[in-house]
Design a protein around this motif. Sequence first.
Motif, short mmCIF file in Angstrom:
data_model
loop_
_atom_site.label_atom_id
_atom_site.label_comp_id
_atom_site.label_asym_id
_atom_site.label_seq_id
_atom_site.Cartn_x
_atom_site.Cartn_y
_atom_site.Cartn_z
N LEU A 194 43.19 43.10 55.26
CA LEU A 194 43.13 42.16 54.15
C LEU A 194 41.73 42.22 53.56
CD1 LEU A 194 44.19 39.79 52.42
CD2 LEU A 194 43.39 38.25 54.24
N ILE A 195 41.65 42.52 52.26
CA ILE A 195 40.36 42.56 51.56
C ILE A 195 40.34 41.43 50.54
CG2 ILE A 195 38.80 43.89 50.11
CD1 ILE A 195 40.07 46.43 51.22
N THR A 196 39.47 40.45 50.77
CA THR A 196 39.30 39.40 49.77
C THR A 196 38.37 39.95 48.70
OG1 THR A 196 37.44 38.43 50.96
CG2 THR A 196 39.62 37.55 51.47
N GLY A 197 38.71 39.76 47.46
CA GLY A 197 37.90 40.32 46.39
C GLY A 197 38.10 41.81 46.23
N VAL A 198 39.32 42.27 46.43
CA VAL A 198 39.62 43.69 46.36
C VAL A 198 39.35 44.28 44.98
CG1 VAL A 198 42.07 43.49 45.78
CG2 VAL A 198 41.29 45.44 47.13
#
Length: 75
Positions: free
Chosen positions: A9-13
């Motif tokens: 999970l990448i926040t700010g992808v």
Amino acid sequence: MTWKDRNVLITGVSGFAGSYLARYLIDEGAHIYGLVRRRADGAIPQNITRKNIANGITFLEGNLEDISGLATALD
């Protein structure tokens, strides 16, 4: 450590660093889930389209200020 078949999970992808991280992890075989804020026009962010990685990301709408959205993303 291998990233093959890992869920990430990448926040700010859609940001500068997030899009480069996504590109790297996609190339390594990871399954990418990207947290993005909802856009009024519904368009895919430019950092994603420029790197041609939209098909490698499962987009999740939300932001870091919304705890229920984060919980959904983690599920």
